[in-house]
Design a protein around this motif. Structure first.
Motif, short mmCIF file in Angstrom:
data_model
loop_
_atom_site.label_atom_id
_atom_site.label_comp_id
_atom_site.label_asym_id
_atom_site.label_seq_id
_atom_site.Cartn_x
_atom_site.Cartn_y
_atom_site.Cartn_z
N PRO A 106 82.69 -2.08 112.94
CA PRO A 106 83.61 -3.13 113.40
C PRO A 106 83.16 -3.79 114.70
CG PRO A 106 84.58 -0.95 113.69
CD PRO A 106 83.31 -0.77 112.90
N GLU A 107 82.32 -3.11 115.46
CA GLU A 107 81.85 -3.71 116.71
C GLU A 107 81.02 -4.96 116.46
OE1 GLU A 107 78.89 -0.61 115.43
OE2 GLU A 107 81.05 -0.65 115.61
N LEU A 108 80.47 -5.11 115.26
CA LEU A 108 79.72 -6.33 114.95
C LEU A 108 80.63 -7.55 114.92
CD1 LEU A 108 77.25 -5.09 112.19
CD2 LEU A 108 76.79 -5.52 114.60
N PHE A 109 81.86 -7.39 114.41
CA PHE A 109 82.81 -8.50 114.45
C PHE A 109 83.16 -8.84 115.88
CE2 PHE A 109 84.30 -7.52 109.94
CZ PHE A 109 83.70 -8.65 109.41
N ALA A 110 83.35 -7.82 116.71
CA ALA A 110 83.68 -8.05 118.12
C ALA A 110 82.51 -8.74 118.83
CB ALA A 110 84.02 -6.73 118.81
N ALA A 111 81.29 -8.33 118.51
CA ALA A 111 80.12 -8.95 119.13
C ALA A 111 79.99 -10.41 118.71
CB ALA A 111 78.85 -8.18 118.75
N ALA A 112 80.24 -10.70 117.46
CA ALA A 112 80.15 -12.08 116.97
C ALA A 112 81.21 -12.94 117.64
CB ALA A 112 80.30 -12.12 115.46
N ALA A 113 82.39 -12.41 117.85
CA ALA A 113 83.47 -13.17 118.49
C ALA A 113 83.16 -13.44 119.96
CB ALA A 113 84.79 -12.42 118.37
N ALA A 114 82.36 -12.58 120.58
CA ALA A 114 82.04 -12.73 121.99
C ALA A 114 80.90 -13.71 122.25
CB ALA A 114 81.69 -11.37 122.59
N LEU A 115 80.17 -14.08 121.21
CA LEU A 115 79.05 -15.01 121.39
C LEU A 115 79.56 -16.38 121.77
CD1 LEU A 115 76.83 -14.10 118.30
CD2 LEU A 115 76.39 -13.55 120.69
N PRO A 116 78.82 -17.07 122.64
CA PRO A 116 79.25 -18.43 122.99
C PRO A 116 79.13 -19.35 121.79
CG PRO A 116 77.11 -17.94 123.96
CD PRO A 116 77.60 -16.68 123.30
N ARG A 117 80.04 -20.28 121.69
CA ARG A 117 80.00 -21.23 120.58
C ARG A 117 78.91 -22.25 120.83
NH1 ARG A 117 84.40 -22.47 117.14
NH2 ARG A 117 85.66 -20.61 116.94
N ALA A 118 78.26 -22.63 119.79
CA ALA A 118 77.21 -23.65 119.89
C ALA A 118 77.86 -25.00 120.11
CB ALA A 118 76.37 -23.66 118.62
N THR A 119 77.25 -25.79 120.95
CA THR A 119 77.76 -27.14 121.16
C THR A 119 77.08 -28.06 120.16
OG1 THR A 119 76.07 -27.53 122.83
CG2 THR A 119 78.22 -26.80 123.61
N PRO A 120 77.78 -29.07 119.69
CA PRO A 120 77.16 -29.98 118.72
C PRO A 120 75.94 -30.66 119.32
CG PRO A 120 79.52 -30.43 118.98
CD PRO A 120 79.13 -29.42 120.01
N ARG A 121 74.92 -30.79 118.52
CA ARG A 121 73.70 -31.46 118.99
C ARG A 121 73.93 -32.96 119.02
NH1 ARG A 121 68.48 -29.11 116.22
NH2 ARG A 121 67.66 -30.71 117.56
N ARG A 122 73.34 -33.57 120.00
CA ARG A 122 73.45 -35.02 120.11
C ARG A 122 72.39 -35.65 119.23
NH1 ARG A 122 73.58 -35.92 126.42
NH2 ARG A 122 74.29 -37.98 125.86
N ARG A 123 72.80 -36.65 118.47
CA ARG A 123 71.87 -37.30 117.55
C ARG A 123 71.31 -38.56 118.19
NH1 ARG A 123 74.45 -36.78 111.58
NH2 ARG A 123 74.80 -34.55 111.69
N PRO A 124 70.02 -38.81 118.01
CA PRO A 124 69.47 -40.05 118.57
C PRO A 124 69.99 -41.26 117.80
CG PRO A 124 67.78 -38.76 117.43
CD PRO A 124 69.05 -37.97 117.39
N ARG A 125 70.16 -42.32 118.53
CA ARG A 125 70.56 -43.58 117.89
C ARG A 125 69.34 -44.17 117.22
NH1 ARG A 125 74.15 -46.29 122.65
NH2 ARG A 125 75.84 -44.76 122.59
#
Length: 91
Positions: A65-84
């Motif tokens: 179960p610690e794997l679920f806790a570890a996954a929840a603690a990871l920082p969320r990825a920010t959306p990548r900016r797309r070039p125009r």
């Protein structure tokens, strides 16, 4: 009767694990045949991925179960900016 972890997984899936993961040293022809068989199974049983995900989640929850806790603690990825189109980066 299942004895090993692999046998339990195969019983849960209803298919051999090697069908999904492949085997070391398989030829391109063997790989193509294996993937075609896997596609046929998924076409016949579209709920298989969901059932597999549930079995995996239940196993993690029960045995690590610690794997679920570890996954929840990871920082969320920010959306990548797309070039125009002109090469500038969109905000």
């Amino acid at each position: 009767m299942a004895v090993t972890a692999t046998e339990f997984v195969e019983l849960a899936l209803g298919t051999p694990v090697d069908l999904w993961l492949g085997v070391e040293g398989e030829s391109e022809m063997e790989r193509a045949a294996r993937l075609a068989a896997a596609r046929d199974i998924l076409a016949d049983d579209p709920t298989l991925p969901d059932r597999l995900s549930q079995v995996a989640a239940d196993a993690v929850e029960a045995y690590a179960p610690e794997l679920f806790a570890a996954a929840a603690a990871l920082p969320r990825a920010t959306p990548r900016r797309r070039p125009r189109r002109n090469g500038a980066v969109a905000a």
